[in-house]
Design a protein around this motif. Sequence first.
Motif: not given
Length: 869
Positions: A233-237, A254-257
């Motif tokens: 949750y939060g800003e992507v990345g 690393p995946s930020a999905e």
Amino acid sequence: MRDRAETPEILTRLRRPLRLTWWGMAAERAARAFWPLWSVLAATLAALMLGLQDMVPVEAVWTAGAVAALGALWALYRGLRQFRWPREVEALARLDATMPGRPIASVLDAQAVGATDAASAAVWRAHQARMAARAAEARAPRPNLSVARRDPFALRYVALLALAVALLFGSVLRIGSVADMAPGQAQALAGGPAWEGWVEPPGYTRLPSVYLNDIRPGELSVAEGSEVTLRLYGEVGELAVAESVSDRPVPEEPSAEPNQVFAVARDGRLAVEGPGGRTWEIALRPDSAPDVALAGEAEASAQGEMTLPFAASDDYGVVAGTARLELDLAAVDRQYGLAAEPEARPAIEVPLPMPVSGDRADFEETLIEDFSKHPWSNLPVKVRLTVEDAAGQTGASEPQTLTLPGRRFFDPLAAAVAEQRRDLLWTRDNAGRVAQVLRAVSYLPEDVFRSETSYLRLRVILRRLETFTRHGLTETQRDEVAEALWDLAILLEEGDLGDALERLRRAQDRLAEAMRNGASDEEIAELMQELREATDDYLRELARRDMQEGEEGQQNQQAQQAPGMQMTQDDLQEMMDRIQELMEQGRMAEAQEALRQLQEMMENMRVTQGEGQPSPGQEAMEGLAETLREQQGLSDEAFRELQEQFDRGDRQGQQQGEGQQGQQQPGQPGQQGQPGQQGQPGQQPGQGQGGQQQAEPGEEGQGLGESLEERQRALRDELNRQRQGLPDPGSEAGEAGREALDRAEDAMEGAERALGEGDLAEAIDRQAEAMDALRDGIRNMGEDMAQEGQRNGQGEQGMAEGDPSEESRDPLGRSAGSGGQMGTEENLLQGEDVYRRARDLLEELRRRSGEAERPEVERDYLERLLERF
């Protein structure tokens, strides 16, 4: 004309029903106008409570939310356009329409004609008074909230069902997760990024899910096949996931999905990188393959049923298993019919039994199968057990060679027939040799066959085999001949057990043959039990036959019988126990000698009849008791026939052919050799004996049903004859006994009619009524005879006469009693409350027979007592 001042008073009286009618009309219009709106809201709420938004991407959630919002707005707009509040005059008209004559409208009307006429005005006032009284009884009508015509597909019920499921299995707290999916939502921006994670083991492991937010960094052990779910949750990345435990391609970064789901396939590292992130070293706990092994030796019962114990285990539980048996050709003694190369046969595969309840992680079970009719019976086979767990992994036992248990034939002729059957199934090339051996066996039939039926069946089988062999023996024909040979071997082994003496001799011969052939302990135990049952049946048959004869010749036997020749039933039981003990100890020579002595005593045994002739009343009581026993036997046969009707469809064609065989008379060689006549495979023991046997179930014409009808008619005629021979009743008990016998005869007539119509269920019910009435009649007639004896002064005095030492006794040392009845009623017919004591004894017998913890021998004895009395 009614005064206007009275009108508000009437409306005041109708205020409550009028208001209820108005609210009902409003509810009706609201339901018809807004049912799409609340259906959309219920479906949306159900989906949120069930957490469907957590199972799909965020984009799909907001797309579905937009569609639901548009649908709700459309439904609201549609409802507002269609809905209008009901007016008071409409509610008044609805309420007035519920009463006959519309009294409210009549009260509110004014007189239009004849208002100046006093008589007309008086009539009008009387009419309005009646209408006012009727209007005062007005009741608000029930609103009609059905919208079936507007919702022909019942979509509203679908929405309600989904909401009910959500209330039962969902949670209101899950609705809040939708707010976390809002892009740039204020809480996420204010509190910073956040994450959630779960590790869910496979369902078959029954392990709990692990909430990663509660697990400290470090080593984490998870079950193989577990699924990891992470939400960012939060800003992507700001947050990202780095892992090396799944089969996903390893990304450079690393995946930020926001939503990530993957399965744990190996040991590795799992990390949530970013503010508040954690790292775990995943240790995969592998799912081991199941294990299975034999837990003991294979054993066989006297009838050939195999029991093979085995043990299986798995870390999470075994779900299925299979036993595979293959012929061990290298271990077969290749002599005689087994010298030829066998025909290819598939391996035997049977499912392993699994525990019905309890833990399947570690258990022991027993495979019970009957391979007696298989060609590999009593030959060496390789057994391999295989089990499977829920993950699809399999485990197998080491192949072991054992002799496939099957039925053993102790009669030499039956064993020879069974061996030729095995040789024929081994390969069809043995057909000529099998025919030669069978022809040699039947060369002198009077020396080896006990009955003409067995010999005729063998000759028919032999001719069919030779005919088939000349024209090319097919697999189907071979199997038919093999089935006929099996039936013949069973007939030769067991014989016709309808005669008690023949059954006793057969049981003794089979036990003696088992001693000589080294039978197993289980076979010895079953053969001993068969000998005990045959001995009991033989003693009962002797007692019944000699009691019915009642001639002076039997009394002469009593005078010639020495007291020292008497033996008790305990002595018989002790002798049979001694024989079994000697066999279990391996002292076969002594056991055979003891069995020979027992055979001699049983051959010389006779049941003598007591002195004196029974009275007419006693003879009638004995006849009624025999009628009751025959009725019980007839009812049992009808019940067995009813059970067999359920599986007749599969066997009807075969058994119709058997019915034609059963009509074959001995001494008709022209028919014996014809295929499809006597000797067909599947022919049952006892067929072909001059048509005296009963027809097999399923034959045309329902021969057994007709036989049961004729026997029921004969039994009813016999009861009628016995009723006419009864002495005149001397008390109320005698009258009650005669009435009970009348009911029994009527019930027998109903059973006879039902048997003639083929209604076995109705016949069994009527037979049960007849048996109950017979018992009542016997009891009442016994009371009448006892009372008559007391009135004539023949009670205790008659029983005291005579020397007890001179009473006739049977070979077991029991008193034959008066009138030839076994036992004596001494000490039972004394005292004032004998009937209460008799009922108490009967109830005690019933109670003890129903106690499962009692030995089976004792419960069988109690059941025989209950059947007699």
